[in-house]
Design a protein around this motif. Sequence first.
Motif, PDB file in Angstrom:
ATOM      1  N   ASP A   1       0.855  -1.200   0.000  1.00  0.00           N
ATOM      2  CA  ASP A   1       0.000   0.000   0.000  1.00  0.00           C
ATOM      3  C   ASP A   1       0.878   1.232   0.000  1.00  0.00           C
ATOM      4  O   ASP A   1       2.104   1.139  -0.116  1.00  0.00           O
ATOM      5  CB  ASP A   1      -0.949  -0.030   1.206  1.00  0.00           C
ATOM      6  CG  ASP A   1      -2.294   0.617   0.913  1.00  0.00           C
ATOM      7  OD1 ASP A   1      -2.337   1.835   0.626  1.00  0.00           O
ATOM      8  OD2 ASP A   1      -3.305  -0.098   0.972  1.00  0.00           O
TER       9      ASP A   1
ATOM     10  N   GLY B   1       7.615  -0.412 -11.058  1.00  0.00           N
ATOM     11  CA  GLY B   1       6.556   0.436 -11.601  1.00  0.00           C
ATOM     12  C   GLY B   1       5.501  -0.281 -12.417  1.00  0.00           C
ATOM     13  O   GLY B   1       4.491   0.315 -12.770  1.00  0.00           O
ATOM     14  N   ILE B   2       5.724  -1.541 -12.749  1.00  0.00           N
ATOM     15  CA  ILE B   2       4.743  -2.279 -13.558  1.00  0.00           C
ATOM     16  C   ILE B   2       3.554  -2.674 -12.684  1.00  0.00           C
ATOM     17  O   ILE B   2       3.720  -3.288 -11.639  1.00  0.00           O
ATOM     18  CB  ILE B   2       5.362  -3.542 -14.185  1.00  0.00           C
ATOM     19  CG1 ILE B   2       6.514  -3.165 -15.128  1.00  0.00           C
ATOM     20  CG2 ILE B   2       4.303  -4.358 -14.919  1.00  0.00           C
ATOM     21  CD1 ILE B   2       6.121  -2.499 -16.412  1.00  0.00           C
ATOM     22  N   ARG B   3       2.347  -2.295 -13.117  1.00  0.00           N
ATOM     23  CA  ARG B   3       1.117  -2.634 -12.386  1.00  0.00           C
ATOM     24  C   ARG B   3       0.682  -4.047 -12.775  1.00  0.00           C
ATOM     25  O   ARG B   3       0.091  -4.255 -13.837  1.00  0.00           O
ATOM     26  CB  ARG B   3      -0.008  -1.675 -12.768  1.00  0.00           C
ATOM     27  CG  ARG B   3       0.095  -0.292 -12.197  1.00  0.00           C
ATOM     28  CD  ARG B   3      -1.088   0.550 -12.660  1.00  0.00           C
ATOM     29  NE  ARG B   3      -2.338   0.031 -12.157  1.00  0.00           N
ATOM     30  CZ  ARG B   3      -3.514   0.155 -12.784  1.00  0.00           C
ATOM     31  NH1 ARG B   3      -3.592   0.755 -13.941  1.00  0.00           N
ATOM     32  NH2 ARG B   3      -4.615  -0.327 -12.248  1.00  0.00           N
TER      33      ARG B   3
ATOM     34  N   SER C   1       0.762  -4.489  -5.016  1.00  0.00           N
ATOM     35  CA  SER C   1       0.170  -3.538  -4.082  1.00  0.00           C
ATOM     36  C   SER C   1      -1.230  -3.169  -4.586  1.00  0.00           C
ATOM     37  O   SER C   1      -1.452  -3.088  -5.791  1.00  0.00           O
ATOM     38  CB  SER C   1       1.024  -2.271  -3.998  1.00  0.00           C
ATOM     39  OG  SER C   1       2.287  -2.558  -3.432  1.00  0.00           O
TER      40      SER C   1
ATOM     41  N   VAL D   1      -5.665   4.409  -4.111  1.00  0.00           N
ATOM     42  CA  VAL D   1      -5.800   4.210  -5.556  1.00  0.00           C
ATOM     43  C   VAL D   1      -7.064   3.412  -5.868  1.00  0.00           C
ATOM     44  O   VAL D   1      -7.755   3.673  -6.846  1.00  0.00           O
ATOM     45  CB  VAL D   1      -4.550   3.481  -6.118  1.00  0.00           C
ATOM     46  CG1 VAL D   1      -4.702   3.173  -7.589  1.00  0.00           C
ATOM     47  CG2 VAL D   1      -3.290   4.309  -5.879  1.00  0.00           C
TER      48      VAL D   1
ATOM     49  N   ASP E   1      -7.082   0.359  -6.741  1.00  0.00           N
ATOM     50  CA  ASP E   1      -6.742  -0.625  -7.777  1.00  0.00           C
ATOM     51  C   ASP E   1      -5.276  -1.005  -7.576  1.00  0.00           C
ATOM     52  O   ASP E   1      -4.591  -0.412  -6.748  1.00  0.00           O
ATOM     53  CB  ASP E   1      -6.979  -0.025  -9.169  1.00  0.00           C
ATOM     54  CG  ASP E   1      -7.180  -1.104 -10.244  1.00  0.00           C
ATOM     55  OD1 ASP E   1      -6.836  -2.277 -10.004  1.00  0.00           O
ATOM     56  OD2 ASP E   1      -7.684  -0.744 -11.327  1.00  0.00           O
ATOM     57  N   HIS E   2      -4.829  -1.967  -8.360  1.00  0.00           N
ATOM     58  CA  HIS E   2      -3.433  -2.387  -8.258  1.00  0.00           C
ATOM     59  C   HIS E   2      -2.512  -1.224  -8.636  1.00  0.00           C
ATOM     60  O   HIS E   2      -2.858  -0.416  -9.483  1.00  0.00           O
ATOM     61  CB  HIS E   2      -3.147  -3.556  -9.205  1.00  0.00           C
ATOM     62  CG  HIS E   2      -4.051  -4.730  -8.984  1.00  0.00           C
ATOM     63  ND1 HIS E   2      -3.866  -5.933  -9.600  1.00  0.00           N
ATOM     64  CD2 HIS E   2      -5.143  -4.892  -8.211  1.00  0.00           C
ATOM     65  CE1 HIS E   2      -4.807  -6.782  -9.222  1.00  0.00           C
ATOM     66  NE2 HIS E   2      -5.604  -6.170  -8.380  1.00  0.00           N
ATOM     67  N   SER E   3      -1.356  -1.180  -8.004  1.00  0.00           N
ATOM     68  CA  SER E   3      -0.334  -0.210  -8.400  1.00  0.00           C
ATOM     69  C   SER E   3       0.960  -0.966  -8.670  1.00  0.00           C
ATOM     70  O   SER E   3       1.063  -2.165  -8.403  1.00  0.00           O
ATOM     71  CB  SER E   3      -0.129   0.838  -7.305  1.00  0.00           C
ATOM     72  OG  SER E   3       0.655   0.291  -6.259  1.00  0.00           O
ATOM     73  N   GLY E   4       1.948  -0.226  -9.173  1.00  0.00           N
ATOM     74  CA  GLY E   4       3.238  -0.835  -9.486  1.00  0.00           C
ATOM     75  C   GLY E   4       4.252  -0.716  -8.360  1.00  0.00           C
ATOM     76  O   GLY E   4       5.442  -0.894  -8.594  1.00  0.00           O
ATOM     77  N   ASP E   5       3.793  -0.401  -7.151  1.00  0.00           N
ATOM     78  CA  ASP E   5       4.710  -0.278  -6.017  1.00  0.00           C
ATOM     79  C   ASP E   5       5.208  -1.658  -5.587  1.00  0.00           C
ATOM     80  O   ASP E   5       4.456  -2.629  -5.583  1.00  0.00           O
ATOM     81  CB  ASP E   5       4.000   0.407  -4.846  1.00  0.00           C
ATOM     82  CG  ASP E   5       3.512   1.796  -5.212  1.00  0.00           C
ATOM     83  OD1 ASP E   5       4.343   2.717  -5.211  1.00  0.00           O
ATOM     84  OD2 ASP E   5       2.323   1.960  -5.535  1.00  0.00           O
ATOM     85  N   ALA E   6       6.459  -1.696  -5.162  1.00  0.00           N
ATOM     86  CA  ALA E   6       7.057  -2.954  -4.712  1.00  0.00           C
ATOM     87  C   ALA E   6       6.322  -3.484  -3.476  1.00  0.00           C
ATOM     88  O   ALA E   6       5.606  -2.743  -2.803  1.00  0.00           O
ATOM     89  CB  ALA E   6       8.537  -2.737  -4.393  1.00  0.00           C
TER      90      ALA E   6
END
Lengths: 409, 409
Positions: free
Chosen positions: B16, B54-56, B347, B352, B354-359
Motif C-alpha cells: 500500500d 513500476g509495472i502494475r 500492491s 488508488v 486498484d493495483h499499483s506498481g509499487d514494490a
Amino acid sequence: MDKKKALLIILDGLGDRAIRELGFKTPLQFAETPHLDKIARMSMVGLMDPIAPGIRAGSDTSHLNLLGYDPYKVYTGRGPFEAAGLDMDIAPGDVAFRCNFATVDENLVVLDRRAGRIKEGTHELVSAINGIKIEDVEIFVKEGVEHRAALVLRGSGLSPYVSDVDPHDTVLKIHEAKPLKPEAEKTARILNEFVKRAYEILKEHPVNKEREKKGLKPANILLPRGAGMAPHLENFVKKYNMKAACVVGTPLIRGICKLAGIHPIDFPGATGSYDTDMKGKIREAIKALARQDYDFVLVNIKATDIAGHDMLPRKKVEVIERIDEAMGYLLEILPEDIVVVITADHSTPCSVGDHSGDAVPIMIYAEDSRAEGSEFNEVACAKGSLRIRGSDLMQMILNATNRADKFGA
Amino acid sequence: MDKKKALLIILDGLGDRAIRELGFKTPLQFAETPHLDKIARMSMVGLMDPIAPGIRAGSDTSHLNLLGYDPYKVYTGRGPFEAAGLDMDIAPGDVAFRCNFATVDENLVVLDRRAGRIKEGTHELVSAINGIKIEDVEIFVKEGVEHRAALVLRGSGLSPYVSDVDPHDTVLKIHEAKPLKPEAEKTARILNEFVKRAYEILKEHPVNKEREKKGLKPANILLPRGAGMAPHLENFVKKYNMKAACVVGTPLIRGICKLAGIHPIDFPGATGSYDTDMKGKIREAIKALARQDYDFVLVNIKATDIAGHDMLPRKKVEVIERIDEAMGYLLEILPEDIVVVITADHSTPCSVGDHSGDAVPIMIYAEDSRAEGSEFNEVACAKGSLRIRGSDLMQMILNATNRADKFGA
C-alpha cells in the motif's frame, strides 16, 4: 483512480564521492538541506543507476535513458541534440556536429579555440556559410551562445562515424575529418570540403575584418566535433500520454527534449550556468503544470555538474544550498496533485572533475508516497526502497501518477 | 544438505501507500502485527517488484511470474485461468472467457449485469447451452459462484484477440465481439453466434420462466469478456521437482495453479473474500506439507486486496491483524523443515482503489535464515537484503529449501 501530474527535477551531476576537506562527506551530505531532507521524509527514496551499475553516463545519454529512449539504440553523438537545442530543424538521418568558431593562422594552426570568446557577429558569419550544398548534401549552420554553433548535413549516404575536425587544443593544425568506418568516407570528404570553403568565406568576412581592426581575434574557421546521427525518437506525448514541457538552460538537454516532442519553456533566467535562476525555473515549471495544462515537466539545473567539473566541492555545497532554498519555495507553491521526483542524471565527483558511474540519489514524493526517507544524500538514500535504473524511471513516474496500464487482471 | 519444504503465503494486494488517516503510514505499518514482526526478526527481508519496477501487475500475471512462468509469454487474458479455476478441462490453444449471467430485454439492452445475483439454477441453465458446436468449434460452459461462469471455445484457427461482448454497464446494448487482429475474425463470428443462440435457449428456459413468475430477473443471456488463449505451462512438479499444492479461494488463482499442475486443496472456509478462514488455510497448508507429503504449498489470502479495491484502509488494517493472528497460529504448528515465504502479488493501495506498481514486502523464513528484519512492512523491509523481482522468487525458494542445482563446481 485520480491521475496526477509529474515534476521531474534533474540536478545535473549531483552525485559525488567522499571528499577529504568535507570530512569525507559528499557535498550533498555536507550541505545544509532542510527542505530536501523534509521532502525525503515524505518520499520513497533510494538510488538510481542512470544507465547501469558503474556506467559513466553523459548528460545526453542519461537524459535519453531517463526519458525512456535507449541510448544504446538512439545515440551516436551529441551533435544532433546540440543542433536541435539551437532550434535547428533536424530530421532522422541528418548528421550533425557541435562547432566552435575559432581563430586559425594561414597554415590552419589553431590560435584560439574560441575566437576570443566572440560575443557579437556570429549570426552574420553564419549567414554567409549557411545553405551551402556540396555534392547532394545540404549544409546548415546556426550560431549558439558566444563561440558556439551547430552544423547539420542532410543528404544521402551520410554516417556519424567521422573524427573531429577540432584538434581540441591550440598550436595544433586543424584535423582532417577521417572516416572511422568505411561507410563514412563521403561524410568525411564533404565535411572537410565544407570546413575549407567556410574558412575561405569567413576569413574575408566584414565582421572579421572589423574584429581585426579592433585587435580582436577573427572567428575565421568553424571546428566541428561530436558527430552524431539524428535518431527517430518516439514522441514523448504519445508514448506516455502526457503533455510535456521542459525548463532547461543547456542546449544539449533542450535539444533532446525537442527531438522527443517535449516543449521547451524558455525564460531569461535559465542560463545553464552557476547564475541560473533556480526559483524561477521552479516557478515556471509549476505554472506550466498548474495553469498551462502540462502533465509532465522536466527541470534541469546544471550548476551542480559545473561545480563537479570545476573540482570545487565548497562551490558545489553552495550550489546545493541554493537549490535547497528553491526546494523550500517549491514546497510553498506545490499543488497536491503533483508528484515530484528529484534525482540526478549522473555523478560528477569533485575528486574526479568529470562524470563517474556512481549511482545517484532519487526521491519520489506524492501525498501518498511511502514515507521512508531521512535525509536526501547518496548515503542516507541507500537505506530506502528504490534501487532502480534510469530506464525504470518513467514507469515509476507513470505508476506514481496513477497513469500506468495494468498488465493482467 | 537436507531438502526442506516450502510454504508460500501470498497476501493478495497487501502492499500500500501512505494514508493520511493512518498518520501517513501504510495499513501494514499501522496494523498491530506482533507475529509477522516476530517472523521478520528471524528472516531475510526485503522488497520485491512482482514483475518489474513500476509495472502494475494483475493477480494473474503476478502469480504466473512468481511461480516461474513469464507472463509476457504465456498470458493473453484471464479467461482460461478462470475456466480452469472452475475445473473445466482446458487444453493449450483453447480460447476461454469469463462470463456473467445477465438480464437483457428483447432488444438485448442490459438490465442487470448479474441477473439479480442469481444463486440457484445456473447449473441447469448451463446444461442447456453446454456442448453446442458452431462450424468446427466446440463450446463448453460452466457455472461459477452466483452469476459467474466461464466459456471455452475449442477448434481450429481460434484467437484470443476479440473484444468483450459484455458492455460493462447497464442500459447499454450488448456489444458485438470484434476481431482486434485480422486472425480473430472467425473467433468473433463464432462467439457472436453462440451468444445469440444461447440467448434464444436461455430466455425460454424453465428456470427463467420460474424466476419471472417469482418476480426475479431472468438469467437470459451470457456475457463473455476477458478472452485469453490457454497456454502450455510446464508442469510445476517437474520444473522444480516439488510435489505442489495450493490453498486458494479465488477461481482465477486456483485456475493458474491447476494449469501449472499444482493440486488445489479445497475446503469450505476458503472463500476468497473477507470472511475467509485464514487459520483454516494455514492448517490445511501445514497438513499438506507435514502429512500428505507435499513439498510446496501456495496459500493465497485475498481479503487484503479486496480492502484495497474497496478503498477502506481501516478494513485493510483489520484484515491484516486477522492475518497476523493466523501467523501466530502458524508459528505454533510450524514444523522445523519448512521454509516460509510471506509476500504479496502486488500492491493495492487504498488511495488508488486498484493495483499499483509499487514494490511489495517479502520475507523468507527458515531455521537458518540470516535474521535481519525488524518489522514486516513496506518501509522496514526496504532496509533488508532482498531486492528481487517476482521472476527471482522460485530460485530463492529452491535455494532456501536446499533444492537448487549447483551451477559449476
